[in-house]
Design a protein around this motif. Sequence first.
Motif, PDB file in Angstrom:
ATOM      1  N   PHE A  61     -76.559   3.550 -65.090  1.00  9.15           N
ATOM      2  CA  PHE A  61     -76.917   2.601 -65.592  1.00  9.15           C
ATOM      3  C   PHE A  61     -76.146   2.114 -64.289  1.00  9.15           C
ATOM      4  O   PHE A  61     -76.331   0.457 -64.081  1.00  9.15           O
ATOM      5  N   SER A  62     -74.709   2.183 -63.864  1.00  6.63           N
ATOM      6  CA  SER A  62     -74.093   1.254 -62.955  1.00  6.63           C
ATOM      7  C   SER A  62     -74.616   1.241 -61.232  1.00  6.63           C
ATOM      8  O   SER A  62     -74.526  -0.070 -61.014  1.00  6.63           O
ATOM      9  N   ALA A  63     -74.731   1.649 -61.321  1.00  6.67           N
ATOM     10  CA  ALA A  63     -75.781   2.068 -59.715  1.00  6.67           C
ATOM     11  C   ALA A  63     -77.242   1.139 -60.328  1.00  6.67           C
ATOM     12  O   ALA A  63     -77.589   0.234 -59.238  1.00  6.67           O
ATOM     13  N   LEU A  64     -77.540   1.516 -61.256  1.00  2.72           N
ATOM     14  CA  LEU A  64     -78.622   0.051 -61.563  1.00  2.72           C
ATOM     15  C   LEU A  64     -78.824  -1.017 -61.627  1.00  2.72           C
ATOM     16  O   LEU A  64     -79.270  -2.095 -60.799  1.00  2.72           O
ATOM     17  N   ILE A  65     -77.959  -1.214 -62.126  1.00  5.83           N
ATOM     18  CA  ILE A  65     -76.957  -2.570 -62.382  1.00  5.83           C
ATOM     19  C   ILE A  65     -76.660  -3.208 -61.119  1.00  5.83           C
ATOM     20  O   ILE A  65     -76.838  -4.652 -60.627  1.00  5.83           O
ATOM     21  N   THR A  66     -75.782  -2.773 -60.448  1.00  2.00           N
ATOM     22  CA  THR A  66     -75.232  -3.169 -59.080  1.00  2.00           C
ATOM     23  C   THR A  66     -76.721  -3.907 -58.090  1.00  2.00           C
ATOM     24  O   THR A  66     -76.633  -4.397 -57.177  1.00  2.00           O
ATOM     25  N   LEU A  67     -77.719  -2.817 -57.893  1.00  2.00           N
ATOM     26  CA  LEU A  67     -78.480  -2.938 -57.129  1.00  2.00           C
ATOM     27  C   LEU A  67     -79.339  -4.049 -57.672  1.00  2.00           C
ATOM     28  O   LEU A  67     -79.611  -5.069 -57.278  1.00  2.00           O
ATOM     29  N   LEU A  68     -79.499  -4.506 -59.526  1.00  4.28           N
ATOM     30  CA  LEU A  68     -80.489  -5.912 -59.740  1.00  4.28           C
ATOM     31  C   LEU A  68     -79.342  -7.512 -59.397  1.00  4.28           C
ATOM     32  O   LEU A  68     -80.154  -8.397 -59.181  1.00  4.28           O
TER      33      LEU A  68
ATOM     34  N   ARG B 164     -73.502  -0.623 -50.760  1.00  2.08           N
ATOM     35  CA  ARG B 164     -74.301  -0.456 -49.959  1.00  2.08           C
ATOM     36  C   ARG B 164     -75.823  -0.758 -50.530  1.00  2.08           C
ATOM     37  O   ARG B 164     -76.568  -0.809 -49.334  1.00  2.08           O
ATOM     38  N   VAL B 165     -75.502  -0.785 -51.641  1.00  2.00           N
ATOM     39  CA  VAL B 165     -77.397  -1.581 -52.377  1.00  2.00           C
ATOM     40  C   VAL B 165     -76.822  -3.021 -51.338  1.00  2.00           C
ATOM     41  O   VAL B 165     -78.224  -4.087 -51.247  1.00  2.00           O
ATOM     42  N   LYS B 166     -76.162  -3.797 -51.459  1.00  3.30           N
ATOM     43  CA  LYS B 166     -76.357  -4.780 -50.129  1.00  3.30           C
ATOM     44  C   LYS B 166     -77.148  -4.607 -48.592  1.00  3.30           C
ATOM     45  O   LYS B 166     -78.125  -5.814 -47.560  1.00  3.30           O
ATOM     46  N   LYS B 167     -77.205  -3.460 -48.829  1.00  2.76           N
ATOM     47  CA  LYS B 167     -77.720  -3.088 -47.314  1.00  2.76           C
ATOM     48  C   LYS B 167     -79.351  -3.362 -47.299  1.00  2.76           C
ATOM     49  O   LYS B 167     -80.008  -3.067 -46.408  1.00  2.76           O
ATOM     50  N   LEU B 168     -79.709  -3.755 -47.952  1.00  7.27           N
ATOM     51  CA  LEU B 168     -81.337  -3.006 -48.059  1.00  7.27           C
ATOM     52  C   LEU B 168     -82.414  -4.100 -48.200  1.00  7.27           C
ATOM     53  O   LEU B 168     -81.132  -5.220 -49.300  1.00  7.27           O
ATOM     54  N   THR B 169     -82.849  -4.721 -48.031  1.00  8.55           N
ATOM     55  CA  THR B 169     -84.004  -5.459 -48.157  1.00  8.55           C
ATOM     56  C   THR B 169     -84.420  -6.308 -49.968  1.00  8.55           C
ATOM     57  O   THR B 169     -84.204  -4.542 -50.566  1.00  8.55           O
ATOM     58  N   TYR B 170     -84.530  -6.773 -50.462  1.00  5.64           N
ATOM     59  CA  TYR B 170     -85.434  -6.626 -51.536  1.00  5.64           C
ATOM     60  C   TYR B 170     -86.689  -6.214 -52.137  1.00  5.64           C
ATOM     61  O   TYR B 170     -86.852  -4.970 -53.497  1.00  5.64           O
ATOM     62  N   SER B 171     -87.391  -5.572 -50.963  1.00  8.31           N
ATOM     63  CA  SER B 171     -88.693  -4.855 -51.460  1.00  8.31           C
ATOM     64  C   SER B 171     -87.765  -3.226 -51.535  1.00  8.31           C
ATOM     65  O   SER B 171     -88.179  -2.338 -52.162  1.00  8.31           O
ATOM     66  N   GLN B 172     -87.003  -2.610 -50.270  1.00  4.84           N
ATOM     67  CA  GLN B 172     -86.607  -2.075 -50.385  1.00  4.84           C
ATOM     68  C   GLN B 172     -85.643  -1.612 -52.581  1.00  4.84           C
ATOM     69  O   GLN B 172     -85.610  -0.703 -52.587  1.00  4.84           O
ATOM     70  N   GLY B 173     -85.034  -2.452 -52.204  1.00 11.77           N
ATOM     71  CA  GLY B 173     -84.672  -2.245 -53.502  1.00 11.77           C
ATOM     72  C   GLY B 173     -85.036  -2.578 -54.994  1.00 11.77           C
ATOM     73  O   GLY B 173     -84.459  -1.683 -55.919  1.00 11.77           O
ATOM     74  N   LYS B 174     -86.329  -2.870 -54.562  1.00  8.60           N
ATOM     75  CA  LYS B 174     -87.359  -2.707 -56.218  1.00  8.60           C
ATOM     76  C   LYS B 174     -87.828  -1.708 -55.934  1.00  8.60           C
ATOM     77  O   LYS B 174     -87.711  -0.816 -56.886  1.00  8.60           O
ATOM     78  N   LEU B 175     -87.872  -0.520 -54.770  1.00 12.18           N
ATOM     79  CA  LEU B 175     -87.915   0.695 -54.616  1.00 12.18           C
ATOM     80  C   LEU B 175     -87.664   1.299 -55.012  1.00 12.18           C
ATOM     81  O   LEU B 175     -87.754   2.629 -55.566  1.00 12.18           O
ATOM     82  N   LEU B 176     -85.881   1.485 -54.909  1.00 10.38           N
ATOM     83  CA  LEU B 176     -85.316   2.236 -54.881  1.00 10.38           C
ATOM     84  C   LEU B 176     -85.634   2.042 -56.716  1.00 10.38           C
ATOM     85  O   LEU B 176     -84.899   3.292 -57.384  1.00 10.38           O
ATOM     86  N   ILE B 177     -85.628   1.075 -57.531  1.00  9.01           N
ATOM     87  CA  ILE B 177     -85.684   1.156 -58.950  1.00  9.01           C
ATOM     88  C   ILE B 177     -85.760   2.343 -59.476  1.00  9.01           C
ATOM     89  O   ILE B 177     -86.550   3.191 -60.460  1.00  9.01           O
ATOM     90  N   LYS B 178     -87.815   2.389 -59.019  1.00 10.03           N
ATOM     91  CA  LYS B 178     -88.205   3.252 -59.397  1.00 10.03           C
ATOM     92  C   LYS B 178     -88.655   5.138 -58.633  1.00 10.03           C
ATOM     93  O   LYS B 178     -88.905   5.444 -59.474  1.00 10.03           O
ATOM     94  N   LEU B 179     -87.709   4.980 -57.638  1.00  8.23           N
ATOM     95  CA  LEU B 179     -87.253   5.651 -58.042  1.00  8.23           C
ATOM     96  C   LEU B 179     -86.315   6.710 -58.117  1.00  8.23           C
ATOM     97  O   LEU B 179     -86.801   8.176 -58.828  1.00  8.23           O
TER      98      LEU B 179
ATOM     99  N   LEU C 124     -85.387   6.658 -50.416  1.00  2.00           N
ATOM    100  CA  LEU C 124     -85.894   8.463 -51.432  1.00  2.00           C
ATOM    101  C   LEU C 124     -84.127   8.940 -51.493  1.00  2.00           C
ATOM    102  O   LEU C 124     -84.100   9.192 -52.695  1.00  2.00           O
ATOM    103  N   PRO C 125     -84.411   9.622 -49.865  1.00  3.96           N
ATOM    104  CA  PRO C 125     -82.308   9.795 -49.680  1.00  3.96           C
ATOM    105  C   PRO C 125     -81.618   9.932 -50.954  1.00  3.96           C
ATOM    106  O   PRO C 125     -81.245  10.259 -51.550  1.00  3.96           O
ATOM    107  N   MET C 126     -81.215   8.388 -51.696  1.00  2.00           N
ATOM    108  CA  MET C 126     -79.748   7.778 -52.014  1.00  2.00           C
ATOM    109  C   MET C 126     -80.246   7.739 -53.719  1.00  2.00           C
ATOM    110  O   MET C 126     -79.393   8.048 -54.426  1.00  2.00           O
ATOM    111  N   ALA C 127     -81.776   7.571 -54.175  1.00  2.00           N
ATOM    112  CA  ALA C 127     -82.168   8.677 -54.871  1.00  2.00           C
ATOM    113  C   ALA C 127     -81.974   9.688 -55.500  1.00  2.00           C
ATOM    114  O   ALA C 127     -81.273   9.857 -57.023  1.00  2.00           O
ATOM    115  N   LYS C 128     -82.629  10.386 -55.012  1.00  2.00           N
ATOM    116  CA  LYS C 128     -82.634  11.823 -55.500  1.00  2.00           C
ATOM    117  C   LYS C 128     -80.449  12.226 -55.393  1.00  2.00           C
ATOM    118  O   LYS C 128     -79.941  12.776 -56.018  1.00  2.00           O
TER     119      LYS C 128
END
Length: 211
Positions: A9-16, A135-150, A91-95
């Motif tokens: 959860f914490s990783a996800l909420i930080t991402l959002l 770390r997630v601050k470096k991602l683009t919006y599209s990459q962040g949404k994709l990370l949630i999916k992965l 994908l490596p980050m999701a794994k």
Amino acid sequence: MKRKIILCFSALITLLTTIGAQEHLNPEDRAVDMDSPTFVPMVHIGKAKVNGDSVQYVRTNNIYVFPPMEFKDAKQREAYNRLVYNIKKVLPMAKECNQIILETYAYLQTLPTKKERDEHMKRVEHGIKEQYTPRVKKLTYSQGKLLIKLIDRETHSTGYELIQAFLGPIRAGVYQAFAWMFGASLKKRYDPKGSDRLVERIVLQVEAGQL
């Protein structure tokens, strides 16, 4: 399973809430090479007994064969290449997130009391926030949404389930509304045979070392 959900959860909420030294680089900091595999293909060499004889064998990753991609125009090809790039990026980050969850869950089983487990969970939550916020601050919006999916693909838990397990249904509803404002849904599952079919095709090839 519930503790696995809480840990993610914490990783996800930080991402959002934040999206929009060479010896050790975080996966998302590595340069994406579109011409080389992101994951090294697995090769296992062994021996097996066959009719009393020792026979050597080689086992490799699965090899996926799909129909060639067909693009209507250069814009569609560019969109596909951008999706491949983003998948190779996150994908490596999701794994990595899933591995942290599995290792922490295993460690929790060694703690004898609920108090010790709760205290360890607080430390894990703090550590995840501290590690993943920059770390997630470096991602683009599209990459962040994709990370949630992965992350959903790796953990088999939707974003809504993660938040509900940790903060309860009211807060889960608040974050669902927040995600909806940005065109996302925390209740939507990763759908490898439907809307995420192309993502799954690319993920399988990236995992196998074909992309």
